[in-house]
Structure formats: structure tokens, C-alpha cells
Design an enzyme around this catalytic site. Structure first.
Site, PDB file in Angstrom:
ATOM      1  N   PHE A 132      31.994  33.988  31.611  1.00 42.60           N
ATOM      2  CA  PHE A 132      32.036  35.478  31.353  1.00 42.60           C
ATOM      3  C   PHE A 132      31.636  35.878  29.893  1.00 42.60           C
ATOM      4  CE2 PHE A 132      34.237  39.505  30.351  1.00 42.60           C
ATOM      5  CZ  PHE A 132      34.165  39.834  31.649  1.00 42.60           C
ATOM      6  N   ASP A 217      30.306  31.423  22.417  1.00 39.16           N
ATOM      7  CA  ASP A 217      30.992  32.689  22.641  1.00 39.16           C
ATOM      8  C   ASP A 217      32.481  32.290  22.742  1.00 39.16           C
ATOM      9  OD1 ASP A 217      32.486  34.933  23.509  1.00 39.16           O
ATOM     10  OD2 ASP A 217      31.244  35.189  25.464  1.00 39.16           O
ATOM     11  N   LYS A 246      38.619  39.732  20.838  1.00 39.19           N
ATOM     12  CA  LYS A 246      40.061  39.859  21.387  1.00 39.19           C
ATOM     13  C   LYS A 246      40.749  39.726  19.984  1.00 39.19           C
ATOM     14  CE  LYS A 246      39.235  38.018  25.846  1.00 39.19           C
ATOM     15  NZ  LYS A 246      39.813  39.177  26.700  1.00 39.19           N
TER      16      LYS A 246
HETATM   17  N1  PMP Z   1      33.265  36.707  26.066  1.00 41.65           N
HETATM   18  C1  PMP Z   1      34.095  36.205  26.471  1.00 41.65           C
HETATM   19  C2  PMP Z   1      34.360  34.735  26.536  1.00 41.65           C
HETATM   20  C3  PMP Z   1      35.410  36.842  26.896  1.00 41.65           C
HETATM   21  O1  PMP Z   1      36.487  36.344  27.711  1.00 41.65           O
HETATM   22  C4  PMP Z   1      35.092  38.418  27.217  1.00 41.65           C
HETATM   23  C5  PMP Z   1      36.155  39.043  27.760  1.00 41.65           C
HETATM   24  N2  PMP Z   1      37.371  38.547  28.664  1.00 41.65           N
HETATM   25  C6  PMP Z   1      33.915  39.049  26.471  1.00 41.65           C
HETATM   26  C7  PMP Z   1      33.324  38.236  26.116  1.00 41.65           C
HETATM   27  C8  PMP Z   1      34.115  40.443  26.499  1.00 41.65           C
HETATM   28  O2  PMP Z   1      34.988  41.020  25.792  1.00 41.65           O
HETATM   29  P1  PMP Z   1      35.242  42.538  25.721  1.00 41.65           P
HETATM   30  O3  PMP Z   1      35.993  42.711  27.034  1.00 41.65           O
HETATM   31  O4  PMP Z   1      36.130  42.806  24.665  1.00 41.65           O
HETATM   32  O5  PMP Z   1      34.103  43.285  26.125  1.00 41.65           O
END
Ligand code: PMP
Length: 390
Positions: A132, A217, A246
Site C-alpha cells: 500500500f 516507504d 502519518k
Molecule cells: N504508504 C504507506 C506504507 C501507508 O501505509 C499509507 C497509508 N496507509 C500511505 C503510503 C498513504 O498515506 P496517506 O493516506 O497519508 O496518503
């Protein structure tokens, strides 16, 4: 007060009935005065809990000073944050945006730019199935969430997927057009999937062997969540590009993309955004970083994470579940049956918020300041809910 209707909201997700109005630490209250123990914490954004004093203080002080002068000008919190992030990561430069998806989008652009300038025009990024990376179209294309390829085609081209944790598959997928490998150190949304030990270090070697960029990421795993400041520290390796989000803002939208000197090749005009690097969010991130890097906090996360993991293991044994896994305060319970939503709803009825990212899996991502007694209280409610609905 007028009754509040949800009919004016576009339909994008299912939500339970309670309307949340107030939070404090690990607790949150709804508009009927019901209290909940919160093990979702804004999907791991409230690193210091709801309305942490540092966050409130930084917000109010900066709100009275300078909020959004535009990215066309320097501002002090942005300069200080970029410096602090490079010190903490050992990387060279930072780009500050608002959301995790934007941070990943920026990482993709940086890798493509680097490929064009430094790696014979290569642009393809290899990521992993189940991953994700966010909900912009390119971040969706990089993600491997089942069914997403059907949602909004056509997606940007240039993304290849391999199984997470499978080094050989990654090696075989590398071709002449490959520019970068993109992985989460632990797949969060996929259900807290921890790769085999040594995977991140082996990816580092693989990237070096082929002269590729390695992108981690850490939007979910970063900033103390796993008991180290960054999850990649568990394997003693560094990425070329790192994404954060986050927890960085303690609940306020802010994200960052960092790169080492080799990767940082943006030029004027390559990236931007009206709210990117605004001092309001940057000042909060600085306060959050100060709290997270205090000598006690990471030790607390590790100890609390162990207590949570032990409690979940006991739950597995007592209730005949499939297993539990995770690291630090990012943990999951694999039920082995498709009852996660029913258990989540039973938890809610008993005053506990937990997340069910899959039909048979619950995820726990409390405040990094969660106490031992809050963990025990959570486990008690969870056990009752499992007895009723699990
Ligand atoms: N990368 C990872 C690993 C995530 O867990 C998330 C959100 N769950 C995102 C990117 C996307 O973040 P956002 O919802 O703040 O756009």
C-alpha cells in the site's frame, strides 16, 4: 444542535454510527458521551496520542505567528524540519508535503528523474504485491492491493510487482528499464506482513549490484512505530529514498520524502504544492520529532510492544486463532476465519476502537505513549469481543 447527517458526504468507506468529538491520549469520546479506548489512533497518525500537549502547543503558537506563506518563500520551521530530518535519517535532503501518497508520488518522480539523468533513461519501479503506497493514481499503480488494478484504469505505466519477501523474484524482475525497488519494511495495510529476516539488507545489496535506487516507504513503519526510529534500522541498512508521513505530524497532515546525495536530483520546477512545507505543520512535526527522539520513548515502545505481542499470543492460544505478528506498536491478529469485522464491531460496542484491514485480520496501532494498563484493558475487551463474535 441539529442532528448531523452523513448524506452530504460522498460514499467512499463504511463507518460505524458514533460521531467522534474529542480525544485525549489513548481515549476518544463520541457525541453521546461514550468513551472509547483507541487502538486505531487515526491509522497510526496520532503518534503521541490524541491532542498531545506538544502538538497543541506547537499548533497554537505557530497559528498565532505564521500559517501558510506559500512555498514561494522560505520559512523557519520548514528549514529547521528539513535539517532535523536529514540529521535523523542520515540522508541528504528533504521535500516536505502533506500526505503519505504525496510523499510516495514525490519518491516516484525523483526516481524517474534520476533514471532519466543518471541511469540511461530507466523509469520502471519494482514494488510488491499486497503493498500500500497511497491513493493517487501513481501511488495506486505502485501499490499491490488486490482489486485496485480494476478501479481506475488506465494507470501510469512503469510499475512491476513481485511477491513481498521474495528476493529471487525481485532479482528476476530487474531489467534494463528498472530504476528503483520500492518496498515497505513491513507491509502495513496488507496486514502487518513482516518479511523474512535479512530481506531489507538483501534488497540493499541487490540495488547496489544493479546500480538501482532503493526506496523504503516508511509512512506507516517510520518514526518510532516499530520500536526504532525507522524500521530499516532493524537491519542496519539505509535506503536511497525514504518516505515518511502519518506519525510525523502527530495527527496533523505532513509528510516527507528524503533522498541521499546520489538520488537528490530535482531541479527548479520539478515538484511543488500550495500547502507543502507550510510552517504550521512543520512546527508541529518538529515538536513531534523532539518527543519521539527523547531517550525514553523508543524503549517504551519496545516494552509496550512486547506486552501487546504477549497479550495477543495469549489470545491466539486461548481462542484458537491462527496467529499474531508485528513489531513494536504495529501488531496484528490473524483470526483464521472471516470474523474480523464482527469482532471489530463487538469491540466498538464495548468501548474499544480497533482496525480490521482484512476479513480475517485485526490491526493494533495505539499511541506510542500507550500505557501497560491501557494495553491490558484493550486485551480484556478484545477477549470478550472474540468470545462473542470471533
Ligand atoms: N504508504 C504507506 C506504507 C501507508 O501505509 C499509507 C497509508 N496507509 C500511505 C503510503 C498513504 O498515506 P496517506 O493516506 O497519508 O496518503
Amino acid at each position: 444542535m441539529q442532528p448531523i447527517s452523513s448524506s452530504y458526504l460522498m460514499t467512499t468507506t463504511e463507518r460505524p454510527d458514533p460521531v467522534l468529538v474529542r480525544g485525549n491520549g489513548s481515549l476518544v469520546w463520541d457525541s453521546n458521551g461514550h468513551r472509547y479506548l483507541d487502538f486505531v489512533q487515526g491509522w497510526a497518525t496520532n503518534a503521541l496520542g490524541h491532542s498531545a500537549p506538544e502538538v497543541t502547543q506547537a499548533l497554537t503558537a505557530q497559528a498565532a505567528r505564521l500559517v501558510a506563506p506559500s512555498p514561494a518563500f522560505f520559512n523557519e520551521p520548514l528549514l529547521a524540519l528539513a535539517q532535523r530530518l536529514t540529521e535523523l535519517t542520515g540522508l541528504h535532503q528533504a521535500y516536505v508535503s502533506c500526505t503519505g501518497a504525496e510523499a510516495v508520488e514525490c519518491a516516484i518522480k525523483l526516481a524517474r528523474k534520476w533514471g532519466r539523468k543518471q541511469h540511461h533513461g530507466a523509469y520502471e519501479i519494482i514494488s510488491t504485491r499486497g503493498a500500500f503506497h497511497g491513493r493517487t493514481l501513481a501511488a495506486m499503480a505502485a501499490s499491490g492491493k488486490p482489486g485496485w488494478d480494476q478501479l481506475f484504469p488506465p494507470y501510469p505505466a512503469g510499475f512491476t510487482k513481485v511477491a513481498f519477501g521474495d528476493l529471487d523474484a525481485m532479482r528476476k524482475a530487474i531489467g534494463a528499464r528498472t530504476v528503483a525497488l520500492l518496498v515497505e519494511p513491513i507491509q502495513g495495510e496488507a496486514g502487518v506482513v513482516v518479511p523474512p529476516a535479512g530481506y531489507l539488507a538483501a534488497l540493499r545489496e541487490l540495488a547496489d549490484e544493479h546500480g538501482l535506487l532503493l526506496v523504503f516507504d516508511e509512512v506507516q513503519t517510520g518514526l518510532g512505530r516499530t520500536g526504532r526510529l525507522f524500521a530499516h534500522e532493524w537491519e542496519g541498512v539505509k535506503p536511497d529514498i525514504l518516505t515518511l508521513g502519518k506519525g510525523l505530524g502527530g495527527g496533523i497532515p505532513i509528510a516527507a520524502t528524503l533522498g541521499n546525495a546520489r538520488a537528490c536530483c530535482f531541479e527548479t520546477g520539478d515538484q511543488g504544492g500550495t500547502f507543502h512545507g507550510a510552517p504550521l505543520a512543520c512546527s508541529v512535526a518538529l515538536a513531534v520529532l523532539q518527543a519521539i527522539t527523547s531517550p525514553e520513548l523508543l524503549g517504551h515502545v519496545r516494552a509496550a510492544g512486547e506486552r501487546l505481542a504477549r497479550g495477543l499470543e495469549a489470545c491466539v492460544a486461548r481462542r484458537g486463532l491462527l496467529g499474531s505478528r508485528g513489531r513494536g506498536l504495529l501488531q496484528a491478529l490473524e483470526l483464521g476465519r472471516p470474523t474480523a469485522h464482527a469482532v471489530r464491531d463487538a469491540c466498538l460496542a464495548h468501548g474499544l476502537l480497533v482496525n480490521a484491514p482484512r476479513d480475517s485480520l485485526l490491526r493494533f496501532m495505539p499511541s506510542l505513549r500507550v500505557t501497560g494498563s491501557e494495553i491490558d484493558a484493550m486485551l480484556e475487551i478484545l477477549d470478550r469481543a472474540l468470545g462473542e463474535a470471533g
